[in-house]
Design a protein around this motif. Structure first.
Motif, short mmCIF file in Angstrom:
data_model
loop_
_atom_site.label_atom_id
_atom_site.label_comp_id
_atom_site.label_asym_id
_atom_site.label_seq_id
_atom_site.Cartn_x
_atom_site.Cartn_y
_atom_site.Cartn_z
N ALA A 66 0.81 -1.21 0.00
CA ALA A 66 0.00 0.00 0.00
C ALA A 66 0.85 1.27 0.00
O ALA A 66 0.40 2.33 -0.45
N ARG A 67 2.10 1.18 0.49
CA ARG A 67 2.99 2.34 0.48
C ARG A 67 3.83 2.39 -0.80
O ARG A 67 4.11 3.47 -1.33
N ILE A 68 4.25 1.24 -1.28
CA ILE A 68 5.10 1.20 -2.47
C ILE A 68 4.29 1.56 -3.72
O ILE A 68 4.80 2.23 -4.62
N GLY A 69 3.03 1.12 -3.77
CA GLY A 69 2.20 1.35 -4.95
C GLY A 69 2.14 2.81 -5.39
O GLY A 69 2.47 3.13 -6.54
N PRO A 70 1.74 3.75 -4.51
CA PRO A 70 1.67 5.16 -4.92
C PRO A 70 3.03 5.75 -5.31
O PRO A 70 3.10 6.62 -6.17
N VAL A 71 4.10 5.26 -4.70
CA VAL A 71 5.44 5.79 -5.03
C VAL A 71 5.80 5.48 -6.48
O VAL A 71 6.34 6.32 -7.20
N LEU A 72 5.48 4.27 -6.93
CA LEU A 72 5.85 3.84 -8.28
C LEU A 72 4.69 3.87 -9.26
O LEU A 72 4.87 3.49 -10.43
N GLY A 73 3.51 4.28 -8.79
CA GLY A 73 2.36 4.33 -9.69
C GLY A 73 1.84 2.97 -10.07
O GLY A 73 1.40 2.75 -11.20
N LEU A 74 1.88 2.02 -9.11
CA LEU A 74 1.42 0.65 -9.35
C LEU A 74 0.29 0.32 -8.40
O LEU A 74 0.24 0.82 -7.27
N PRO A 75 -0.66 -0.55 -8.82
CA PRO A 75 -1.67 -1.02 -7.88
C PRO A 75 -1.02 -1.83 -6.76
O PRO A 75 -0.01 -2.51 -6.98
N ALA A 76 -1.59 -1.77 -5.58
CA ALA A 76 -1.04 -2.52 -4.45
C ALA A 76 -1.02 -4.02 -4.73
O ALA A 76 -0.11 -4.74 -4.30
N SER A 77 -2.04 -4.50 -5.48
CA SER A 77 -2.09 -5.94 -5.79
C SER A 77 -0.92 -6.35 -6.67
O SER A 77 -0.35 -7.44 -6.50
N THR A 78 -0.53 -5.48 -7.61
CA THR A 78 0.62 -5.77 -8.46
C THR A 78 1.90 -5.80 -7.65
O THR A 78 2.76 -6.69 -7.82
N VAL A 79 2.04 -4.85 -6.73
CA VAL A 79 3.22 -4.82 -5.86
C VAL A 79 3.30 -6.09 -5.03
O VAL A 79 4.38 -6.69 -4.86
N HIS A 80 2.16 -6.53 -4.51
CA HIS A 80 2.15 -7.73 -3.68
C HIS A 80 2.59 -8.95 -4.50
O HIS A 80 3.36 -9.80 -4.01
N ARG A 81 2.13 -9.06 -5.75
CA ARG A 81 2.53 -10.19 -6.57
C ARG A 81 4.03 -10.17 -6.85
O ARG A 81 4.69 -11.21 -6.87
N ILE A 82 4.57 -8.96 -7.05
CA ILE A 82 6.02 -8.84 -7.29
C ILE A 82 6.79 -9.28 -6.04
O ILE A 82 7.78 -10.03 -6.14
N LEU A 83 6.35 -8.82 -4.88
CA LEU A 83 7.04 -9.18 -3.65
C LEU A 83 6.97 -10.69 -3.41
O LEU A 83 7.95 -11.31 -2.97
N THR A 84 5.82 -11.29 -3.70
CA THR A 84 5.68 -12.74 -3.53
C THR A 84 6.60 -13.48 -4.48
O THR A 84 7.23 -14.48 -4.11
#
Length: 316
Positions: free
Chosen positions: A89-107
């Motif tokens: 939820a914090r990384i998404g706005p910084v990079l302009g990505l949905p939080a769900s996309t960020v979560h998939r990348i982290l996983t």
């Protein structure tokens, strides 16, 4: 992958192949089994090309993913996670990505849980495990305040139950086998070199559990383990080699560190004790439960004693 309403499982595909091999038309066999002719021909082709392995379910993951997030962007996500410990939820706005996309990348990169990371460095924690029982034993000491007769503040409340000044401490010496997670503990009044050496000698109780030899002993950098002559002498007597962790790196001997936490949660602070003797007496029951009955997540839900009889560690 097969689902509960699937017409064909692996067994059904074998049956399809057997019926076609007997000389019957593919269309007739398909009609009998309630599938289409193209589906029947697909499995026959796979069987002819790959044999028995061609009848097994394949991954539904596509060979290429044109719209997958760019590698450079994934690297930015990982860097923010490791350096600043930010969540989706914090990384998404910084990079302009949905939080769900960020979560998939982290996983995808094994960074979706902060527990997977070494907090100071942000690097993924590398898990290790020795191949056989007795190859490496982790040893550490847990310091606990003694309980006054009648109980302390857990029985009477923080103010009324404040222990008498000078009650002192108990030192819980523990040894954990790296491969099996078998544990052995004793309570002493100090952590001097002679006390640590005596504990290591008695830790040969592992032999009664099927661990015939202790090869290496891993400890932190406490004085008793670095400079204690009694400790060095005991290592020679049992035929083991001493090994020290890197300073300020409790992750290295994390198995005994995690055991200390379990020791506190499931024995020392499990319930309010009305005397120090009662807590001391309860240790033996805890150790028996831990070694013979308590399921361990690293052992497929089995207790540590099960791995002594299954040294290969084949758990599912």
């Amino acid at each position: 992958m097969s689902h509960r309403n699937a017409r064909l499982t692996v067994h059904g595909r074998r049956l399809l192949v057997e019926r076609v091999r007997s000389g019957r038309p593919v269309a007739h066999v398909a009609a009998e089994m309630g599938i289409s002719r193209p589906t029947a021909h697909k499995w026959i082709r796979r069987w002819r090309a790959e044999g028995e392995s061609g009848l097994i379910d394949r991954s539904s993951r596509p060979r290429t993913t044109p719209h997958r997030t760019a590698a450079a962007t994934e690297a930015q996500v990982c860097r923010l996670r490791q350096e600043r410990k930010l969540g989706p939820a914090r990384i998404g706005p910084v990079l302009g990505l949905p939080a769900s996309t960020v979560h998939r990348i982290l996983t995808r990169h094994g960074l979706n849980r902060l527990a997977f990371l070494d907090r100071p460095t942000g690097q993924p924690i590398r898990r290790y495990e020795r191949d056989r029982p007795g190859e490496l034993i982790h040893v550490d000491v847990k310091k606990l305040g003694r309980i006054p007769d009648g109980g302390g503040h857990k029985v009477h409340g923080r103010d009324a139950g404040r222990p008498i000044r000078g009650m002192g401490f108990d030192y819980v010496h523990s040894a954990v086998d790296d491969h099996t997670r078998l544990a052995y503990s004793e309570i002493h009044g100090d952590e001097k070199a002679a006390t640590c050496a005596g504990f290591l000698t008695r830790a040969a109780v592992f032999r009664s559990q099927g661990i015939t030899r202790i090869e290496r002993v891993l400890t932190d950098n406490a004085w008793a383990y670095r400079k204690g002559l009694a400790w060095e002498k005991t290592l020679i007597e049992i035929g083991a080699t001493g090994k020290l962790t890197r300073p300020y790196r409790p992750q290295t001997n994390g198995k005994v560190e995690r055991f200390n936490r379990t020791l506190a949660d499931e024995w020392a602070y499990l319930r309010p004790y009305t005397s120090n003797d009662k807590r001391t007496t309860a240790l033996a029951d805890f150790l028996h439960t831990y070694n013979h009955h308590r399921g361990h997540t690293a052992l497929g839900g089995q207790p540590p004693i099960s791995r002594v009889n299954n040294p290969a560690g084949q758990y599912t």
